[in-house]
Scaffold this motif. Structure first.
Motif, mmCIF file in Angstrom:
data_model
loop_
_atom_site.group_PDB
_atom_site.id
_atom_site.type_symbol
_atom_site.label_atom_id
_atom_site.label_comp_id
_atom_site.label_asym_id
_atom_site.label_seq_id
_atom_site.Cartn_x
_atom_site.Cartn_y
_atom_site.Cartn_z
ATOM 1 N N UNK A 1 0.814 -1.232 0.000
ATOM 2 C CA UNK A 1 0.000 0.000 0.000
ATOM 3 C C UNK A 1 0.839 1.270 0.000
ATOM 4 N N UNK A 2 2.057 1.199 0.610
ATOM 5 C CA UNK A 2 2.876 2.412 0.675
ATOM 6 C C UNK A 2 3.359 2.863 -0.692
ATOM 7 N N UNK A 3 3.299 1.975 -1.690
ATOM 8 C CA UNK A 3 3.753 2.361 -3.023
ATOM 9 C C UNK A 3 2.823 3.409 -3.629
ATOM 10 N N UNK A 4 1.603 3.525 -3.081
ATOM 11 C CA UNK A 4 0.646 4.500 -3.594
ATOM 12 C C UNK A 4 0.656 5.799 -2.806
ATOM 13 N N UNK B 1 -6.785 -0.962 -4.155
ATOM 14 C CA UNK B 1 -8.035 -1.711 -4.211
ATOM 15 C C UNK B 1 -7.953 -2.899 -3.263
ATOM 16 N N UNK B 2 -8.937 -2.994 -2.357
ATOM 17 C CA UNK B 2 -8.984 -4.085 -1.387
ATOM 18 C C UNK B 2 -10.196 -4.961 -1.698
ATOM 19 N N UNK B 3 -10.042 -5.826 -2.679
ATOM 20 C CA UNK B 3 -11.111 -6.754 -3.056
ATOM 21 C C UNK B 3 -10.490 -7.998 -3.698
ATOM 22 N N UNK C 1 -2.323 -2.475 -5.872
ATOM 23 C CA UNK C 1 -1.954 -1.069 -6.051
ATOM 24 C C UNK C 1 -2.190 -0.737 -7.519
ATOM 25 N N UNK C 2 -3.129 0.162 -7.763
ATOM 26 C CA UNK C 2 -3.460 0.474 -9.155
ATOM 27 C C UNK C 2 -2.270 1.144 -9.828
ATOM 28 N N UNK C 3 -1.937 0.616 -11.019
ATOM 29 C CA UNK C 3 -0.775 1.091 -11.757
ATOM 30 C C UNK C 3 -1.188 1.548 -13.144
#
Length: 697
Positions: A382-385, A408-410, A458-460
């Motif tokens: 998560x920290x990458x975002x 996104x947590x799914x 993590x959305x990229x």
């Protein structure tokens, strides 16, 4: 029609010998008693014994058979160089004309091609097989049309007639040969391995060709390096392999003016590059369930030398303690990221975020490390975002995707993209799926076996490289890219550990990590764009890997210089193959687009080309035994003439064959020389004469 006198006994031979013994005893008894007619009695006994032998006239009706001359024509690879094909054709025509001019003589022509594998020229085997098919009594001579370089002289058959050799080639022929006398099958990367080479000249070498010879060395079809090496001396050459896996090293001596052939001017050595230890630096952020998974996976491989550091301080703890005082053992940042960074083969950032421990200067050094040929894998959490993301550092210049600040947590199942189906890192990973899989509701997945779900992404946004795995709605999950001389991989989730735990059947985490590491280590078998070939006997399998939708035909250059175009067939996405039967052993060169490859069927310089200078030395002992001759075709094809058995069968301008005078007996008749009644009457008269002579006395 011929006739001869033979004995055809009326009784078996033991009975005839017994009758003769009895007759001798009776005559001896007559002599002992002093009978004056003993000699007449002996003549009578002799007549009776001759009658038992039944002398007869045997008459045979014979059909004469022609004599046979065997011509073995060497058509091996060494006979197809220079002017030898023309010499061979000329000699065959002349021998045919000469045999046709001989009375009652036939010619058997036996062609001899290349043997299977690397057996060389089996000239004597061909002669023995040809003799086995013909009656030995009709063999009047054998002629070998060859360059004299055979490899089975110990199998020479016993000839009842003269053996001759018609030698191809020229007196002033010369040739240069390259030999690899010592080469290991594997070597450790980074350590030099010593190969032993030798450049050798044979035949009538011109004075201008002595001393040094040019030598070109190319690895994996790359740009060759040129050196001048001494001729006739062993050369020890240290080579350091550039990469792991199979390294194809090609040695070539350019063809010199006037030499016979360049077929023995090249050699290929295949050396498997083995890494002594794979040095991996694993830098983890705050502890999480996947950290131990990464560590266990890397430590389970005995060939991995792992250096692991974890940042244990939670981000919410603010107690004013300086960063450099937060660990019992000082984090050797300068040593790892400045002094010894080039010693690592792979650097992994696992959920790492910027917190001042690694200043921008060090991260910029990591960027330079990748551009110079290093490899970095970023497993994003998560920290990458966030603002502390590694993307907000000099590494952004080499990262193949940018975070959108959305996490996104799914649940989702990682999927291989269309491009990933062709990429060697992810191609075929479906084979590692569980045998059975159920979805989250407990129902069987209609799409068949699938991997377990992950629950964070993590959305990229892809900025470069290739997205080989995706998450929900096709969002990038694993992006690979080449940067300068190095490579980088970005994994947009920290939930790969769920596969290792077997959640919902798990997935191929170990295989994926292994392929990622090998791809970043530039292993040839995981290159996206590659042309390679493997050989089994004379069968060559050509493999072309590409990320493109199609490929062209492969240009295949055979050892003799002929070029053929080989179409490829797609066997699975990104992999194209073709199977080719090599017409002869030797070195083959392949090219498709910008990709090159070399492969040797058998040795690069076959046994057939170990000695190319025509010579009759090997055959001379066998020829001398039959009093035959060795003649060079360049001096003119000699005449053939008939000679008696045991006489010299070769002279100036001629070769001899021995007429066998064989025949086939069509009919045999036996006719008694004297009638049995005549023998009986003659024996009776002699016995009466003996009785009258003895009675008068």
């Amino acid at each position: 029609m011929t006739g001869s006198i033979i004995f055809d006994p009326l009784l078996d031979w033991p009975l005839v010998w017994a009758a003769l013994a009895v007759a001798i005893l009776f005559v001896a008894a007559a002599v002992w008693r002093g009978l004056s007619g003993w000699w007449l009695r002996g003549l009578a006994a002799a007549v009776l014994v001759v009658a038992l032998l039944n002398p007869s006239l045997q008459q045979e009706q014979r059909a004469p058979l022609s004599d046979i001359v065997i011509l073995v024509v060497d058509e091996s690879a060494s006979q197809r160089i220079a002017s030898r094909p023309d010499q061979t054709a000329e000699a065959i025509a002349r021998v045919e004309a000469e045999v046709a001019g001989l009375e009652n003589t036939e010619l058997r022509i036996v062609p001899l091609g290349d043997g299977e594998g690397d057996e060389g020229t089996l000239l004597m085997t061909a002669l023995a097989e040809a003799m086995a098919e013909e009656p030995r009594a009709r063999l009047a001579g054998a002629i070998l049309l060859t360059d004299g370089q055979l490899h089975d002289v110990d199998r020479a058959p016993d000839l009842p007639a003269p053996l001759h050799v018609l030698l191809t080639g020229e007196e002033d022929d010369w040739d240069r040969r390259l030999m690899v006398t010592n080469a290991p099958s594997f070597a450790i990367l980074g350590e030099p391995v010593t190969l032993t080479l030798r450049v050798e000249d044979q035949g009538a070498v011109p004075d201008t060709e002595g001393g040094l010879a040019p030598l070109e060395i190319a690895i994996d079809g790359g740009e060759p390096q040129r050196f001048d090496v001494p001729v006739g001396e062993d050369l020890e050459l240290p080579i350091t392999l550039p990469h792991g896996g199979m390294n194809v090293i090609q040695f070539t001596v350019p063809e010199a003016e006037g030499e016979l052939t360049d077929r023995n001017n090249a050699a290929v050595v295949q050396i498997n590059g083995v890494r002594d230890r794979l040095r991996v630096l694993l830098v983890s952020g705050e502890p999480h369930p996947g950290e131990r998974t990464w560590r266990n996976l890397l430590k389970s491989d005995s060939s991995v030398d792992l250096v692991h550091f974890t940042i244990l301080r939670p981000p919410e703890k603010q107690d004013g303690v300086p960063v450099n005082e937060l660990s019992l053992i000082a984090f050797p940042t300068r040593e790892l990221f400045i002094d010894k960074i080039d010693e690592f083969d792979l650097i992994i950032f696992d959920r790492y975020k910027r917190r001042g421990i690694l200043p921008s200067l060090y991260l910029d050094n990591v960027r330079q490390y990748v551009e110079d040929g290093g490899a970095v894998l970023v497993a994003a959490g998560p920290d990458f975002a966030t603002a502390n993301s590694l993307y907000r550092s000099p590494l952004a210049e080499i990262l193949p995707a940018a975070p959108t600040s959305l996490v996104l947590e799914e649940g989702y199942r990682p999927e291989i993209t269309d491009l990933g189906e062709r990429h060697p890192v992810t191609a075929g990973l479906e084979a590692f799926s569980p045998v059975e899989m159920v979805d989250a509701t407990g129902d069987e997945d209609e799409d068949g076996p699938r991997w377990g779900r992950w629950f964070r992404l993590v959305e990229l946004e892809e900025t470069s490289g290739n997205t080989v795995m995706s998450a929900m709605d096709g969002r990038p999950l694993l992006v690979l890219d080449r940067v300068g001389e190095g490579r980088i991989a970005l994994l947009g989730s920290d939930h790969a550990w769920l596969w290792n735990r077997g959640f919902e059947g798990g997935g191929p985490q170990l295989e994926l990590l292994r392929r990622l590491a090998h791809w970043m280590m530039k292993e040839p078998e995981l290159e996206e764009e590659a042309l390679s070939a493997t050989a089994e006997g004379q069968t060559m399998t050509i493999v072309r890997r590409t990320l493109e939708d199609g490929v062209g035909e492969v240009e295949l250059t055979a050892p003799d210089g002929t070029v053929m175009m080989v179409p490829l067939e797609e066997v699975r996405p990104g992999r194209w193959e073709a199977t080719v039967e090599g017409p002869e052993i030797g070195l083959y060169r392949l090219r498709e687009g910008d990709e090159d490859a070399v492969i040797a069927l058998g040795p690069a310089a076959p046994r057939e080309f170990e000695a190319t200078i025509a010579s009759g030395d090997l055959l001379e002992p066998e020829v001398d035994q039959t009093r035959g001759g060795i003649v060079r075709i360049e001096d003119g094809v000699p005449d053939l003439r008939s000679v008696r058995a045991g006489r010299p069968a070769a002279g100036r301008g001629w070769l001899g064959i021995t007429p066998r005078e064989a025949y086939l007996t069509a009919d045999v008749r036996l006719t008694p020389l004297v009638s049995g009644w005549l023998f009986l009457m003659l024996a009776g008269l002699l016995m009466v004469g003996a009785w009258m002579r003895e009675g008068r006395n």
